[in-house]
Design a protein around this motif. Sequence first.
Motif, PDB file in Angstrom:
ATOM      1  N   UNK A   1       0.834  -1.196   0.000  1.00 37.12           N
ATOM      2  CA  UNK A   1       0.000   0.000   0.000  1.00 37.12           C
ATOM      3  C   UNK A   1       0.875   1.254   0.000  1.00 37.12           C
ATOM      4  N   UNK A   2       0.408   2.278  -0.699  1.00 34.94           N
ATOM      5  CA  UNK A   2       1.041   3.594  -0.653  1.00 34.94           C
ATOM      6  C   UNK A   2       0.162   4.492   0.206  1.00 34.94           C
ATOM      7  N   UNK A   3       0.764   5.090   1.221  1.00 37.26           N
ATOM      8  CA  UNK A   3      -0.018   5.915   2.150  1.00 37.26           C
ATOM      9  C   UNK A   3       0.602   7.298   2.276  1.00 37.26           C
ATOM     10  N   UNK A   4      -0.169   8.320   1.922  1.00 34.11           N
ATOM     11  CA  UNK A   4       0.237   9.709   2.073  1.00 34.11           C
ATOM     12  C   UNK A   4      -0.565  10.316   3.215  1.00 34.11           C
ATOM     13  N   UNK A   5       0.127  10.971   4.130  1.00 33.27           N
ATOM     14  CA  UNK A   5      -0.533  11.577   5.283  1.00 33.27           C
ATOM     15  C   UNK A   5      -0.127  13.040   5.382  1.00 33.27           C
ATOM     16  N   UNK A   6      -1.060  13.930   5.104  1.00 34.18           N
ATOM     17  CA  UNK A   6      -0.805  15.366   5.223  1.00 34.18           C
ATOM     18  C   UNK A   6       0.341  15.855   4.365  1.00 34.18           C
ATOM     19  N   UNK A   7       0.522  15.260   3.206  1.00 28.34           N
ATOM     20  CA  UNK A   7       1.681  15.589   2.365  1.00 28.34           C
ATOM     21  C   UNK A   7       1.462  16.942   1.688  1.00 28.34           C
ATOM     22  N   UNK A   8       2.501  17.783   1.754  1.00 23.66           N
ATOM     23  CA  UNK A   8       2.392  19.134   1.202  1.00 23.66           C
ATOM     24  C   UNK A   8       3.714  19.544   0.569  1.00 23.66           C
ATOM     25  N   UNK A   9       3.617  20.276  -0.538  1.00 26.47           N
ATOM     26  CA  UNK A   9       4.779  20.885  -1.175  1.00 26.47           C
ATOM     27  C   UNK A   9       4.487  22.359  -1.356  1.00 26.47           C
ATOM     28  N   UNK A  10       5.329  23.203  -0.756  1.00 23.26           N
ATOM     29  CA  UNK A  10       5.139  24.651  -0.820  1.00 23.26           C
ATOM     30  C   UNK A  10       6.095  25.252  -1.843  1.00 23.26           C
ATOM     31  N   UNK A  11       5.549  25.894  -2.853  1.00 19.39           N
ATOM     32  CA  UNK A  11       6.361  26.564  -3.861  1.00 19.39           C
ATOM     33  C   UNK A  11       6.471  28.056  -3.591  1.00 19.39           C
ATOM     34  N   UNK A  12       5.446  28.622  -2.997  1.00 19.24           N
ATOM     35  CA  UNK A  12       5.417  30.038  -2.626  1.00 19.24           C
ATOM     36  C   UNK A  12       4.321  30.196  -1.578  1.00 19.24           C
ATOM     37  N   UNK A  13       4.210  31.389  -1.028  1.00 23.44           N
ATOM     38  CA  UNK A  13       3.218  31.599   0.025  1.00 23.44           C
ATOM     39  C   UNK A  13       1.802  31.326  -0.466  1.00 23.44           C
ATOM     40  N   UNK A  23      -4.815   6.739   0.682  1.00 28.92           N
ATOM     41  CA  UNK A  23      -4.250   5.394   0.665  1.00 28.92           C
ATOM     42  C   UNK A  23      -4.509   4.770  -0.700  1.00 28.92           C
ATOM     43  N   UNK A  24      -3.447   4.317  -1.333  1.00 24.25           N
ATOM     44  CA  UNK A  24      -3.552   3.617  -2.610  1.00 24.25           C
ATOM     45  C   UNK A  24      -3.242   2.159  -2.343  1.00 24.25           C
ATOM     46  N   UNK A  55       6.037  18.806   4.120  1.00 23.92           N
ATOM     47  CA  UNK A  55       5.282  18.458   5.334  1.00 23.92           C
ATOM     48  C   UNK A  55       4.593  17.124   5.094  1.00 23.92           C
ATOM     49  N   UNK A  56       4.402  16.371   6.171  1.00 27.76           N
ATOM     50  CA  UNK A  56       3.685  15.113   6.088  1.00 27.76           C
ATOM     51  C   UNK A  56       4.615  13.927   5.914  1.00 27.76           C
ATOM     52  N   UNK A  57       4.031  12.782   5.555  1.00 30.71           N
ATOM     53  CA  UNK A  57       4.815  11.557   5.403  1.00 30.71           C
ATOM     54  C   UNK A  57       4.248  10.713   4.272  1.00 30.71           C
ATOM     55  N   UNK A  58       5.133   9.932   3.677  1.00 32.71           N
ATOM     56  CA  UNK A  58       4.751   8.999   2.614  1.00 32.71           C
ATOM     57  C   UNK A  58       5.350   7.647   2.941  1.00 32.71           C
ATOM     58  N   UNK A  59       4.529   6.630   2.916  1.00 31.68           N
ATOM     59  CA  UNK A  59       5.000   5.268   3.131  1.00 31.68           C
ATOM     60  C   UNK A  59       4.621   4.410   1.926  1.00 31.68           C
ATOM     61  N   UNK A  60       5.557   3.584   1.497  1.00 27.19           N
ATOM     62  CA  UNK A  60       5.313   2.619   0.425  1.00 27.19           C
ATOM     63  C   UNK A  60       5.654   1.241   0.971  1.00 27.19           C
ATOM     64  N   UNK A  61       4.664   0.377   0.996  1.00 23.43           N
ATOM     65  CA  UNK A  61       4.840  -0.978   1.551  1.00 23.43           C
ATOM     66  C   UNK A  61       5.409  -0.924   2.961  1.00 23.43           C
ATOM     67  N   UNK A  62       4.979   0.060   3.747  1.00 24.67           N
ATOM     68  CA  UNK A  62       5.420   0.190   5.126  1.00 24.67           C
ATOM     69  C   UNK A  62       6.747   0.873   5.322  1.00 24.67           C
ATOM     70  N   UNK A  63       7.385   1.317   4.238  1.00 29.00           N
ATOM     71  CA  UNK A  63       8.682   1.987   4.315  1.00 29.00           C
ATOM     72  C   UNK A  63       8.511   3.488   4.124  1.00 29.00           C
ATOM     73  N   UNK A  64       9.042   4.266   5.041  1.00 25.77           N
ATOM     74  CA  UNK A  64       9.017   5.718   4.905  1.00 25.77           C
ATOM     75  C   UNK A  64       9.990   6.117   3.803  1.00 25.77           C
ATOM     76  N   UNK A  65       9.487   6.764   2.759  1.00 22.67           N
ATOM     77  CA  UNK A  65      10.340   7.039   1.599  1.00 22.67           C
ATOM     78  C   UNK A  65      11.407   8.084   1.898  1.00 22.67           C
ATOM     79  N   UNK A  66      11.210   8.887   2.935  1.00 17.99           N
ATOM     80  CA  UNK A  66      12.207   9.903   3.275  1.00 17.99           C
ATOM     81  C   UNK A  66      13.393   9.279   3.997  1.00 17.99           C
ATOM     82  N   UNK A  67      13.119   8.363   4.904  1.00 17.43           N
ATOM     83  CA  UNK A  67      14.168   7.853   5.780  1.00 17.43           C
ATOM     84  C   UNK A  67      14.740   6.501   5.366  1.00 17.43           C
ATOM     85  N   UNK A  68      14.078   5.787   4.492  1.00 16.58           N
ATOM     86  CA  UNK A  68      14.582   4.490   4.060  1.00 16.58           C
ATOM     87  C   UNK A  68      15.760   4.681   3.109  1.00 16.58           C
TER      88      UNK A  68
END
Length: 251
Positions: A1-13, A23-24, A55-68
């Motif tokens: 499963x792909x799970x996005x929680x509160x994911x945000x990308x800020x380009x400008x104010x 959840x996918x 901001x937020x977190x993304x997990x793919x198959x239970x793995x955090x894509x930022x920290x894995x």
Amino acid sequence: MIELTGVRKDYASDVRIGPVTVQIPQGGITALVGPNGAGKSTILTMIGRLLDIDHGSIQVAGHDVVNTPSKAIARILSILRQENHFVTRLTVRQLVGFGRFPYSRGRLTAEDEHYISEAIDFLNLTELENRYLDQLSGGQRQRAYVAMVLAQNTDYVLLDEPLNNLDMQHAVQMMSQLRNAADELGRTVVIVLHDINFAAHYSDRILAMKDGTIAEYGTPEEIMRDEVLTRVFNTAVQVIQGPKGPLAVYY
């Protein structure tokens, strides 16, 4: 499963993608659709860790894509971006071989060669495997890039507008092959598409984005409705029943 929680990308104010929470599920094809600038490619590239999230977190198959670690992520998911440019002159087989780098680190084994050949055959590129990329049509090159991603042999495959440069015949072939990849190879395919009718015909789920957030998410039957598509695309849409399912007509 792909799970996005509160994911945000800020380009400008005043320019932001998200927050997105969704959840996918594993398996099948999920199509990301929506007008230009809706955030489809941004979300896909953040899932594929080619773009940092703010901001937020993304997990793919239970793995955090930022920290894995990158090596581990590369064995879980593969991604094809819109822009693909190789400076060196490569044959189709050499290009597809790059998909094995997370395993071979550049030293191809017999197992790697097996997966390379499998991907080439799957995309009907066998007769072209020794041709150089600059000798191919745009559509043939696009198929070679998709073969490279499939050769990576990951459970999750992310594709950003893979129908670019394909005429109608080859676009249909590509979507049929991706459908087979989901059904026969067990891949979870997440794909950015511009054509809502391709999304409706080939996908299991449609995630419609608008103004940087999720406007609708559901099955093709739930999304292929006049009022839903008119609201998402800001233009009048009528859904008619075609011989193989619903079709969106713009007017």
